[in-house]
Design a protein around this motif. Structure first.
Motif, PDB file in Angstrom:
ATOM      1  N   TRP A 743     133.255  11.528  11.607  1.00  0.00           N
ATOM      2  CA  TRP A 743     134.487  10.826  11.946  1.00  0.00           C
ATOM      3  C   TRP A 743     135.662  11.790  11.898  1.00  0.00           C
ATOM      4  O   TRP A 743     135.612  12.832  11.241  1.00  0.00           O
ATOM      5  CB  TRP A 743     134.711   9.626  11.023  1.00  0.00           C
ATOM      6  N   ASP A 744     136.691  11.455  12.603  1.00  0.00           N
ATOM      7  CA  ASP A 744     137.895  12.276  12.677  1.00  0.00           C
ATOM      8  C   ASP A 744     139.105  11.356  12.671  1.00  0.00           C
ATOM      9  O   ASP A 744     139.143  10.357  13.408  1.00  0.00           O
ATOM     10  CB  ASP A 744     137.888  13.136  13.949  1.00  0.00           C
ATOM     11  N   ASN A 745     140.068  11.685  11.816  1.00  0.00           N
ATOM     12  CA  ASN A 745     141.286  10.870  11.708  1.00  0.00           C
ATOM     13  C   ASN A 745     140.947   9.400  11.448  1.00  0.00           C
ATOM     14  O   ASN A 745     141.594   8.500  11.969  1.00  0.00           O
ATOM     15  CB  ASN A 745     142.135  11.013  12.970  1.00  0.00           C
ATOM     16  N   GLY A 746     139.929   9.172  10.622  1.00  0.00           N
ATOM     17  CA  GLY A 746     139.554   7.825  10.222  1.00  0.00           C
ATOM     18  C   GLY A 746     138.765   7.045  11.254  1.00  0.00           C
ATOM     19  O   GLY A 746     138.511   5.850  11.054  1.00  0.00           O
ATOM     20  N   THR A 747     138.359   7.675  12.342  1.00  0.00           N
ATOM     21  CA  THR A 747     137.658   6.977  13.427  1.00  0.00           C
ATOM     22  C   THR A 747     136.317   7.642  13.718  1.00  0.00           C
ATOM     23  O   THR A 747     136.229   8.870  13.774  1.00  0.00           O
ATOM     24  CB  THR A 747     138.503   6.971  14.716  1.00  0.00           C
ATOM     25  N   LEU A 748     135.299   6.845  13.912  1.00  0.00           N
ATOM     26  CA  LEU A 748     133.983   7.363  14.264  1.00  0.00           C
ATOM     27  C   LEU A 748     134.062   8.213  15.522  1.00  0.00           C
ATOM     28  O   LEU A 748     134.690   7.826  16.506  1.00  0.00           O
ATOM     29  CB  LEU A 748     133.018   6.192  14.493  1.00  0.00           C
ATOM     30  N   THR A 749     133.431   9.390  15.483  1.00  0.00           N
ATOM     31  CA  THR A 749     133.372  10.238  16.678  1.00  0.00           C
ATOM     32  C   THR A 749     131.956  10.344  17.221  1.00  0.00           C
ATOM     33  O   THR A 749     131.758  10.432  18.435  1.00  0.00           O
ATOM     34  CB  THR A 749     133.898  11.649  16.383  1.00  0.00           C
TER      35      THR A 749
END
Length: 803
Positions: A743-749
């Motif tokens: 995840w990146d910046n709190g969001t699944l990538t």
């Protein structure tokens, strides 16, 4: 870099490379080095560094002049096989139920005392011995550049320091394949290793001698303790340390071995007892100890190390986690802890804490060993906390919560062996104490597998459904890896627990429900309508939730195995007659069959929330009203109790997808000392004795990042803002799926899901996703907002990306 460290570094690179894949879809996990590091030796026992073979363990203080290494064997206890059951049990049970049916909770509680174990408490877990290593002239005041560390990636303790321009190094590990502890001392100049070695023990019966470059110690256990019921000792044990020098001279001085002017030395420590099983002490402890040493004495240090690494490293490396980088890699663990206490956020420390739970499980429980002891196999006194017992009303179960999800499935074998012994002993208790079929256990046990109510007070002693709870954990192993051979193996245990459940349940003449009686809500009490503080009633919520789970699992297993239709049908009939979940006057999930006034609103136990975690009978999507009632309980209980209680709350909040609440407790617990403080607890190392919670926290972190209950995989369900960027590899989900995600910046990538069986795969996320197989986007079925389904094929990997 030393030759040994270089060897380990190359080995670890090879290990990690073997787990990687050239497929660019793989999730990369930049895990920080998994080290606890310190710049001073331990000043007290729990500041030392734990190592273990699953059966045989030691604590390493890291002293420079006199190193005293306490060591333990998990099977060394006072007493011997005994029958703890009160022969008047069935008569007492009848009287208890008469009082309970009349709603006379005071007399029901009083009568329940008579079910107590004989003797009333379990036997004592015992220390075996202490290996003393004296290095004359190495007083700490003369030392420069001291460091000691535990490398969890390799399960290696290392101690380094300098004196008068000579660098001294010590490396210690516990080998599961060889069941010995290996200690290596080196110096960067020749003829600098001077060492005296001898044994001591707290056991008054211990005797020592020297033979064949070995120090040998043997004995039994204590047989009396003021005011305590200790059975006559039947345990025998032996320990040996073999010294293998490189150069120098080795000689005997009384009961010591003295090494002078060596270039290096390897010591191999072994220990064994005569314990075989709960009712068998026929083993030859001397032959066992001899075999351990003779099997390894011709191996070089590097050969021993390689055998250890070949076994341990793949298991530990199967799950990797990145919650963020080291803010200051040069900080000691103690400095990190102090910064956290002052409010700092340290994701790297949190990742290490997560992995420490896994490390301790590998050190304290393996195949062909007994279950991880929630009071630890590491012990340095004759008392132990709560006598060193296995506690079965939350503690041992919580230790196993992370085993499946964080990729330690082989450790389940230790719990299975433990429950197989428990069930054999528990058949006797079910029959003699209650007149029931099957098997049962209560809230605490010892190596003789006392399954009667121990410690007297029904507040905690009267808990006959402990075995049913353990079966839930064993059944979880099947949920994660639905292998029919394993199901066949545990089926007799499952059936025996179900038979006891069906026989023990009784129809309440007032409500008409089938209930447990007597029943407690572990270690908690309530106020009756006359103002009495009592603990025994009938059909307590936790009991019924566990019984419901057991019967459902049994029915499913019997159907899969196509067996015992009559018992399965009986289970289904009784299942429909259990009391439902109830909501009390405060909006809380009710703890007892009636909405009794609680004696202690903030009590540490929360057994009536069992249906929300570890079970999933209550979830905020399936049963939103009941989930709200769970929240009310958590709010009223508060966060004042840490330890295992706090760890349970982390998992509860994670299930409710309350990331902030889960993290708030987690952050407090990272440096927590103990829910039951003791003078020997450490404030400078992560607590794993007084805390009793590290494995529960490991499970909680996993639950915050991935859940797989209710037939769906939920990615990042309770991700806190403090873990802004990160990745994990090696999570396991129910129905046989392996999960990597980033995840990146709190969001699944990205996520990679590997299927080990042909199964429907349901994935829930916070944002819309796409699914790819072999580079092609798949057609998926949308079941709900951000919940999709596709049919997975065994052996296939699926790439998940955000739309």
């Amino acid at each position: 870099m030393s030759r040994t460290l270089n060897f380990i570094f190359v080995w670890l690179l090879t290990c990690l490379a073997s787990q990687s894949c050239s497929d660019k879809q793989e999730v990369m996990v930049n895990q920080v080095p998994m080290n606890w590091q310190y710049d001073i030796p331990a000043a007290k026992y729990w500041e030392s560094l734990p190592i273990g073979t699953g059966r045989f363990g030691a604590m390493i203080p890291g002293a420079t002049d006199l190193e005293v290494i306490p060591f333990n064997d998990e099977t060394l206890w006072t007493g011997g096989p005994y029958n703890p059951n009160n022969p008047e049990g069935p008569k007492t049970l009848k009287k208890i139920r008469e009082h309970a049916f009349a709603r006379n909770w005071v007399d029901a509680t009083k009568e329940s005392w008579k079910l107590a174990s004989i003797p009333q408490s379990v036997q004592y877990y015992q220390p075996m011995g202490r290996l003393n290593l004296s290095m004359a002239g190495h007083e700490l005041a003369k030392v420069n550049g001291y460091s000691r560390s535990l490398n969890m990636d390799s399960a290696l303790v290392k101690i380094d320091y300098q004196i008068d321009g000579v660098k001294y190094s010590r490396e210690i590990f516990a080998s599961y394949p060889d069941q010995v502890i290996v200690i290596r001392l080196t110096a960067d100049k020749k003829e600098q290793i001077n060492l005296s070695s001898w044994f001591t023990s707290l056991q008054p019966s211990a005797t020592t001698r020297i033979a064949n470059n070995e120090v040998i110690m043997e004995g039994s256990t204590i047989f009396e303790k003021k005011g305590e019921d200790i059975l006559p000792p039947q345990m025998k044990w032996q320990s040996k340390v073999k010294i293998i020098p490189e150069g120098g001279t080795l000689s005997a001085d009384g009961n010591k071995l003295v090494l002078a002017n060596a270039d290096a030395v390897t010591l191999i420590l072994a220990g064994a007892t005569n314990w075989v099983s709960w009712n068998d002490i026929s083993a030859d402890e001397k032959k066992r100890c001899d075999d351990y040493l003779s099997n390894v004495s011709k191996l070089s240090y590097n050969e021993l190390l390689k055998r250890h690494l070949d076994d341990y490293c793949p298991l530990f490396a199967a799950c990797r986690i990145d919650l963020g980088p080291d803010s200051d890699p040069l900080m000691t663990t103690t400095q990190s802890m102090q910064a956290i206490r002052e409010g700092s956020i340290d994701p790297a420390y949190e990742a290490r804490y997560f992995q420490y739970g896994r490390y301790l499980m590998l050190a304290g429980a393996r195949e062909n060993t007994l279950a991880f002891n929630n009071h630890n196999m590491w012990l340095n006194d004759l008392d132990g906390r709560w006598r060193g017992r296995w506690t079965l009303n939350i503690n041992i179960q919580e230790c196993y919560w992370p085993v499946e999800s964080t990729h330690l499935p082989r450790i389940n074998e230790s719990l299975l062996l433990f429950v197989e012994n428990l069930a054999e002993a528990g058949k006797r208790t079910a029959k003699e104490l209650y007149g029931c079929r099957g098997w049962c256990a209560h809230h605490g046990t010892d190596v003789w597998f006392n399954t009667a109510p121990t410690d007297g007070d029904p507040l905690h002693a009267t808990y006959p459904i402990a075995g049913m709870w353990l079966m839930q954990q064993l059944y979880e192993h099947y949920r994660y890896n639905p292998n029919v051979d394993y199901l066949q193996r545990i089926y007799p245990l499952l059936k025996g627990a179900a038979e006891f459940c069906l026989d023990f349940l009784v129809k309440d003449p007032v409500t008409g429900y089938m209930v447990t009686c007597p029943a407690s809500s572990p270690e908690n009490s309530f106020i009756d309508d006359k103002g009495n503080n009592v603990s025994i009633s009938l059909g307590s919520s936790g009991d019924i939730q566990i019984a419901r789970n057991l019967l459902r699992n049994y029915i499913e297993a019997a159907e899969i195995l196509n067996t015992d239709t009559e018992l399965s049908n009986q289970s289904a009939t009784i299942l429909e007659q259990l009391p439902p979940h109830q909501i009390g006057g405060f909006g809380q999930l009710q703890e007892w069959i009636y909405d009794f006034k609680e004696s202690e609103v903030t009590h540490r136990h929360m057994s009536h929330l069992w249906a929300a975690y570890p079970d999933d009978d209550i979830t905020f999507r399936k049963t939103p009203e009941l989930a709200e009632a769970v929240k009310v309980v958590l709010q009223r209980r508060g966060d004042i109790n840490m330890g295992w209680s706090g760890a349970w709350k982390i998992n509860q909040h994670a299930r409710l997808e309350e990331a902030d609440e889960a993290y708030s407790i987690l952050h407090k617990m990272l440096t927590d000392i103990s829910i039951h403080p003791n003078a020997e607890d450490s404030q400078i190392t992560p607590s794993f004795e007084g805390n009793q919670a590290i494995q529960g926290i490991t499970a909680g972190i996993a639950e915050m990042l991935m859940q797989s209950h209710s037939s769906e995989i939920s990615l990042l369900p309770a991700l806190p803002k403090q873990w802004k960027n990160g990745a994990v590899a090696g999570f396991r989900a129910r129905d046989g799926f392996d999960i990597d995600l980033a995840w990146d910046n709190g969001t699944l990538t990205k996520a990679i899901i590997k299927a080990n069986y042909d199964k429907p795969c349901r994935i829930r996320t916070k944002t819309p996703i796409k699914v790819f197989s072999a580079g092609k986007e798949m057609n998926v079925t949308s079941l709900d907002e951000n919940l999709i389904k596709f049919d997975a094929k065994a052996g296939e990997k699926y790439l998940i990306t955000v739309k």
